[in-house]
Design a protein around this motif. Structure first.
Motif, short mmCIF file in Angstrom:
data_model
loop_
_atom_site.label_atom_id
_atom_site.label_comp_id
_atom_site.label_asym_id
_atom_site.label_seq_id
_atom_site.Cartn_x
_atom_site.Cartn_y
_atom_site.Cartn_z
N VAL A 66 0.85 -1.19 0.00
CA VAL A 66 0.00 0.00 0.00
C VAL A 66 0.89 1.23 0.00
O VAL A 66 1.73 1.40 0.88
N ASP A 67 0.71 2.09 -0.99
CA ASP A 67 1.48 3.32 -1.07
C ASP A 67 1.14 4.20 0.13
O ASP A 67 -0.02 4.59 0.31
N PRO A 68 2.13 4.50 0.99
CA PRO A 68 1.83 5.29 2.19
C PRO A 68 1.35 6.70 1.89
O PRO A 68 0.69 7.33 2.72
N LYS A 69 1.65 7.21 0.70
CA LYS A 69 1.24 8.57 0.35
C LYS A 69 -0.20 8.62 -0.16
O LYS A 69 -0.91 9.59 0.09
N THR A 70 -0.61 7.59 -0.89
CA THR A 70 -1.93 7.62 -1.53
C THR A 70 -2.91 6.60 -0.98
O THR A 70 -4.12 6.72 -1.21
N GLY A 71 -2.42 5.59 -0.27
CA GLY A 71 -3.28 4.51 0.20
C GLY A 71 -3.68 3.53 -0.89
O GLY A 71 -4.47 2.62 -0.65
N LYS A 72 -3.08 3.68 -2.07
CA LYS A 72 -3.41 2.81 -3.20
C LYS A 72 -2.57 1.54 -3.16
O LYS A 72 -1.40 1.57 -2.78
N GLN A 73 -3.17 0.43 -3.57
CA GLN A 73 -2.44 -0.83 -3.69
C GLN A 73 -1.64 -0.81 -4.99
O GLN A 73 -2.21 -0.66 -6.07
N ILE A 74 -0.33 -0.94 -4.87
CA ILE A 74 0.53 -0.86 -6.06
C ILE A 74 1.63 -1.91 -5.98
O ILE A 74 1.81 -2.57 -4.95
N GLY A 75 2.39 -2.05 -7.07
CA GLY A 75 3.56 -2.91 -7.07
C GLY A 75 3.71 -3.72 -8.34
O GLY A 75 2.86 -3.70 -9.24
N TRP A 76 4.81 -4.42 -8.42
CA TRP A 76 5.17 -5.23 -9.59
C TRP A 76 4.07 -6.23 -9.93
O TRP A 76 3.66 -6.35 -11.09
N GLU A 77 3.61 -6.97 -8.92
CA GLU A 77 2.61 -8.00 -9.19
C GLU A 77 1.28 -7.41 -9.64
O GLU A 77 0.59 -7.99 -10.49
N TYR A 78 0.89 -6.25 -9.07
CA TYR A 78 -0.34 -5.60 -9.54
C TYR A 78 -0.22 -5.22 -11.01
O TYR A 78 -1.14 -5.47 -11.81
#
Length: 265
Positions: free
Chosen positions: A48-60
């Motif tokens: 979870v991106d601490p700045k936006t609260g969005k779920q992100i990353g390589w696997e996503y």
């Protein structure tokens, strides 16, 4: 930077392997709904991106692209690592992803995709750690505590042998999530966490000197997505993974998340 480039080199070794299974035309799943479960505790794979609260990353990014190529509709859900394999085995979810090592004992419960990434295991410690510098000196440091998760073979075989070969060794402290093991490390409740190079790089980058990797690699593992046994999704996802390798998409994701992305910035 040397560790970061070593991580990328390990990933590339798999990405550039021969693509024997690549199919020119991918299956069309006609908009079918597919539920994917993850833990969101393995930066930069998924978090979870601490700045936006969005779920992100390589696997996503990889799964989003797979869904586009196979024409299925994604729904993401979250659960703990300890519950994930059994939940997927019980058909609660269609796919599981969280940097899951392909292992024979897990294949008894779930089916795996072809590998999409290769990673090496490293020791993650606090930035000011000087009492031990590698696996051998950890074994000799009798007061050192190790943080691990249940359900992952709490610590990998190489370090079990260093500690004494006993998985019930009291020096191994169990936590529900990998993120919790890292928090315990930061707080001084444990002294080392064994992790793959993928997660280690993400946490080191985010710690601003609070964490570091010591010693050399302790082993190599391949990551795959998991499915309920006999899932119709295995073959299509494997075909999509092959296409991602063949056209350079996985190379681009590796560059984005392992070289360009800066945790906490």
């Amino acid at each position: 930077m040397l560790f970061r480039r070593a991580v990328l080199a390990g990933l590339t070794a798999l990405v550039l392997s021969p693509i024997a299974a690549f199919a020119a035309e991918l299956p069309d799943l006609k908009g079918k709904a597919v539920v994917v479960v993850t833990e969101n505790a393995y930066p930069p794979l998924q978090f979870v991106d601490p700045k936006t609260g969005k779920q992100i990353g390589w696997e996503y990014d990889a799964m989003d692209e797979i869904a586009k190529r196979l024409n299925f509709k994604l729904e993401y859900q979250n659960t703990s690592w300890d519950a994930m394999i059994q939940a997927v085995s019980d058909n609660q979810y269609n796919i599981g992803m969280t940097g899951i090592t392909i292992k024979d004992d897990r294949k008894a419960k779930v089916d795996f995709s072809d590998p999409y990434m290769r990673s090496q295991q490293f020791m993650l410690v606090r930035g000011d750690e000087t009492r031990f510098t590698d696996a051998k000196t950890l074994g000799a440091f009798n007061d050192g505590l190790v943080g691990a998760q249940p359900g992952t073979s709490p610590f990998y075989a190489a370090v079990y042998e260093i500690l004494d070969g006993n998985e019930q060794n009291p020096r191994i402290k169990l936590f529900e999530t990998f993120g919790a093991t890292v928090q315990a490390l930061k707080a001084g409740d444990v002294d080392v966490v064994l992790t793959d190079s993928v997660a280690a790089q993400g946490y080191v980058d985010a710690s601003k000197g609070g964490l570091k990797v010591i010693g050399g690699p302790l082993g190599t593992e391949d990551f795959g997505f998991i499915f309920p046994k006999g899932s119709y999704l295995v073959a299509p996802v494997n075909a999509a993974i092959a296409s991602l390798k063949a056209d350079g998409t996985l190379d681009a994701l590796n560059k984005k998340w392992f070289l360009d992305y800066k945790m906490g910035q």
